[in-house]
Every structure is written in C-alpha cells, then in structure tokens.
Design a protein around this motif. Structure first.
Motif, PDB file in Angstrom:
ATOM      1  N   ARG A  42       0.849  -1.204   0.000  1.00  0.00           N
ATOM      2  CA  ARG A  42       0.000   0.000   0.000  1.00  0.00           C
ATOM      3  C   ARG A  42       0.870   1.233   0.000  1.00  0.00           C
ATOM      4  O   ARG A  42       1.977   1.222   0.558  1.00  0.00           O
ATOM      5  CB  ARG A  42      -0.876  -0.019   1.266  1.00  0.00           C
ATOM      6  N   TYR A  44       0.297   5.544   0.690  1.00  0.00           N
ATOM      7  CA  TYR A  44      -0.600   6.674   0.935  1.00  0.00           C
ATOM      8  C   TYR A  44       0.242   7.908   1.169  1.00  0.00           C
ATOM      9  O   TYR A  44       1.459   7.813   1.372  1.00  0.00           O
ATOM     10  CB  TYR A  44      -1.574   6.408   2.086  1.00  0.00           C
ATOM     11  N   LEU A  46       0.284  12.147   2.728  1.00  0.00           N
ATOM     12  CA  LEU A  46      -0.298  13.251   3.502  1.00  0.00           C
ATOM     13  C   LEU A  46       0.074  14.549   2.812  1.00  0.00           C
ATOM     14  O   LEU A  46       1.231  14.740   2.416  1.00  0.00           O
ATOM     15  CB  LEU A  46       0.264  13.261   4.926  1.00  0.00           C
ATOM     16  N   ARG A  55       0.230  14.530  12.978  1.00  0.00           N
ATOM     17  CA  ARG A  55      -0.307  13.302  12.383  1.00  0.00           C
ATOM     18  C   ARG A  55       0.305  12.108  13.108  1.00  0.00           C
ATOM     19  O   ARG A  55       1.184  12.255  13.943  1.00  0.00           O
ATOM     20  CB  ARG A  55       0.037  13.224  10.886  1.00  0.00           C
ATOM     21  N   GLY A  56      -0.170  10.914  12.727  1.00  0.00           N
ATOM     22  CA  GLY A  56       0.336   9.711  13.382  1.00  0.00           C
ATOM     23  C   GLY A  56      -0.230   9.628  14.786  1.00  0.00           C
ATOM     24  O   GLY A  56      -1.408   9.898  15.008  1.00  0.00           O
ATOM     25  N   HIS A  58       0.461   6.722  16.867  1.00  0.00           N
ATOM     26  CA  HIS A  58       0.110   5.308  16.996  1.00  0.00           C
ATOM     27  C   HIS A  58       1.340   4.437  16.725  1.00  0.00           C
ATOM     28  O   HIS A  58       2.363   4.917  16.218  1.00  0.00           O
ATOM     29  CB  HIS A  58      -1.021   4.934  16.033  1.00  0.00           C
ATOM     30  N   TYR A 123      -4.483  -1.522   4.532  1.00  0.00           N
ATOM     31  CA  TYR A 123      -4.990  -0.856   5.725  1.00  0.00           C
ATOM     32  C   TYR A 123      -5.860  -1.805   6.550  1.00  0.00           C
ATOM     33  O   TYR A 123      -6.764  -2.437   6.029  1.00  0.00           O
ATOM     34  CB  TYR A 123      -5.812   0.379   5.330  1.00  0.00           C
ATOM     35  N   TYR A 128      -3.487  -1.453  14.304  1.00  0.00           N
ATOM     36  CA  TYR A 128      -2.997  -0.220  14.932  1.00  0.00           C
ATOM     37  C   TYR A 128      -3.025  -0.351  16.450  1.00  0.00           C
ATOM     38  O   TYR A 128      -3.923  -0.971  17.011  1.00  0.00           O
ATOM     39  CB  TYR A 128      -3.908   0.959  14.575  1.00  0.00           C
ATOM     40  N   ARG A 130      -3.427   2.523  19.118  1.00  0.00           N
ATOM     41  CA  ARG A 130      -3.624   3.972  19.194  1.00  0.00           C
ATOM     42  C   ARG A 130      -3.623   4.483  20.635  1.00  0.00           C
ATOM     43  O   ARG A 130      -3.684   5.688  20.858  1.00  0.00           O
ATOM     44  CB  ARG A 130      -4.926   4.369  18.499  1.00  0.00           C
TER      45      ARG A 130
HETATM   46  P1  TYD Z   1      -4.842   8.030  10.658  1.00  0.00           P
HETATM   47  O1  TYD Z   1      -4.245   6.715  10.975  1.00  0.00           O
HETATM   48  O2  TYD Z   1      -5.459   8.790  11.790  1.00  0.00           O
HETATM   49  O3  TYD Z   1      -3.793   8.949   9.887  1.00  0.00           O
HETATM   50  P2  TYD Z   1      -2.315   9.393  10.356  1.00  0.00           P
HETATM   51  O4  TYD Z   1      -1.563   8.157  10.693  1.00  0.00           O
HETATM   52  O5  TYD Z   1      -1.717  10.060   9.167  1.00  0.00           O
HETATM   53  O6  TYD Z   1      -2.519  10.346  11.484  1.00  0.00           O
HETATM   54  O7  TYD Z   1      -5.929   7.806   9.521  1.00  0.00           O
HETATM   55  C1  TYD Z   1      -6.883   8.788   9.223  1.00  0.00           C
HETATM   56  C2  TYD Z   1      -8.123   8.104   8.642  1.00  0.00           C
HETATM   57  O8  TYD Z   1      -7.820   7.543   7.366  1.00  0.00           O
HETATM   58  C3  TYD Z   1      -8.633   6.966   9.517  1.00  0.00           C
HETATM   59  O9  TYD Z   1     -10.048   7.039   9.517  1.00  0.00           O
HETATM   60  C4  TYD Z   1      -8.198   5.736   8.790  1.00  0.00           C
HETATM   61  C5  TYD Z   1      -8.154   6.164   7.343  1.00  0.00           C
HETATM   62  N1  TYD Z   1      -7.137   5.454   6.530  1.00  0.00           N
HETATM   63  C6  TYD Z   1      -7.554   4.582   5.537  1.00  0.00           C
HETATM   64  O10 TYD Z   1      -8.766   4.353   5.325  1.00  0.00           O
HETATM   65  N2  TYD Z   1      -6.592   3.959   4.779  1.00  0.00           N
HETATM   66  C7  TYD Z   1      -5.274   4.173   4.965  1.00  0.00           C
HETATM   67  O11 TYD Z   1      -4.426   3.593   4.246  1.00  0.00           O
HETATM   68  C8  TYD Z   1      -4.863   5.061   6.020  1.00  0.00           C
HETATM   69  C9  TYD Z   1      -3.406   5.324   6.280  1.00  0.00           C
HETATM   70  C10 TYD Z   1      -5.838   5.687   6.767  1.00  0.00           C
END
Ligand code: TYD
Length: 146
Positions: A42, A44, A46, A55-56, A58, A123, A128, A130
């Motif tokens: 995967r 993704y 930001l 962010r993050g 976790h 995902y 996770y 958290r």
């Molecule tokens: P989150 O884990 O809070 O983001 P970050 O680690 O950047 O702070 O994820 C934010 C939202 O996005 C949460 O509802 C989960 C969703 N998400 C997905 O659906 N798929 C993904 O690949 C990721 C990374 C997050």
C-alpha cells in the motif's frame, strides 16, 4: 534494567535512495529489496497538512513503513517504549524505515510538504495501537532500538 527474554527487533533507519541527477529534473526511486526491506502492499500520502497539526500518534503490531518527504519537510518523532528520537525528513532521496512496534508522531510540516508512506500491509485498523499506555505495554516485549 533486565532485558532478558525481550525480543530483538530491527531499528528505524535512514535509507539513501538513488538520485539520478539530470538538467531536466532529478529522479529518485525506491524498489524492493534494494531500498525497501518489505514487499509494498500500500502507498498513501499526507498533504495540505497545517503547520500546527500533528499526524500519526500510533504504533503498529506488524506493519512496516518507509516514509519519504517528497516535498517540503516535517519531523518524525519515534518512540520505542524507552526513549524518543526526532528525525527531520527534508530530502526526497532520504527514506525513513520504521519497523513494527514503534510509536510515531509527525509534526512541523512546512507549507506544501508531501509525506509519502509505503506500507507492508493493506490498511487494517485491527493492526494499529492507538492507546499510548497499551503501546508501552506492547513495546516492553522488545529490546530498546533507538
Ligand atoms: P490516521 O491513521 O489517523 O492517519 P495518520 O496516521 O496520518 O494520522 O488515519 C486517518 C483516517 O484515514 C482513519 O479514519 C483511517 C483512514 N485510513 C484509511 O482508510 N486507509 C489508509 O491507508 C490510512 C493510512 C488511513
């Protein structure tokens, strides 16, 4: 501190990615297994992150990641359950490898910065951690690695 019976795990590490310099513009790539020590499941990214946002926040039970500042810069704050370490990412040819079992937050995003994350798994929220206290309990199973 007695570290007996704690599992040894990989450490976070900065990885130099190839930079193909060219007057037409530079090119960088990352491929398994040369620069990415896992199969990429995967990606993704930001973007449009406000300067004061974090962010993050976790850890992951099994997921591994490679993080790259494709543009701009930001700070990755790593915690292995014992100590914190700050890593500034500000070059598109520097990648930060984060193994599983490391808590991370990202902050100090500059305007227009883009954070690319390559991940070893699709995902799954189940994977996770958290809750910071739960993370510390989990991380206590492993030796320090920062
Ligand atoms: P989150 O884990 O809070 O983001 P970050 O680690 O950047 O702070 O994820 C934010 C939202 O996005 C949460 O509802 C989960 C969703 N998400 C997905 O659906 N798929 C993904 O690949 C990721 C990374 C997050």
């Amino acid at each position: 501190m007695a570290l007996k019976n704690k599992a040894s795990m990989p450490s976070p590490a900065l990885i130099d990615l190839p930079k193909i310099a060219d007057p037409r513009g530079n090119l960088t790539f990352a491929q398994t297994p040369d620069h990415v020590p896992f199969d990429i499941a995967r990606a993704y990214w930001l973007y449009d992150v406000p300067a004061d946002a974090e962010r993050g926040g976790h850890g992951h039970v099994s997921l591994q990641q490679l993080i790259v500042a494709l543009g701009g810069s930001f700070t990755v704050n790593l915690f292995d359950g014992y100590r914190w370490k700050k890593v500034l990412l500000n070059r598109p040819y520097k990648a930060l490898y984060i193994p599983s079992g490391i808590w991370r937050t990202l902050d100090d995003f500059t305007s227009g910065s883009v954070c690319l994350v390559l991940a070893s798994e699709p995902y799954s929220e189940d994977e996770y951690i958290r809750d910071f206290d739960k993370f510390k309990e989990f991380a206590a199973n492993f030796e320090p690695r920062l």
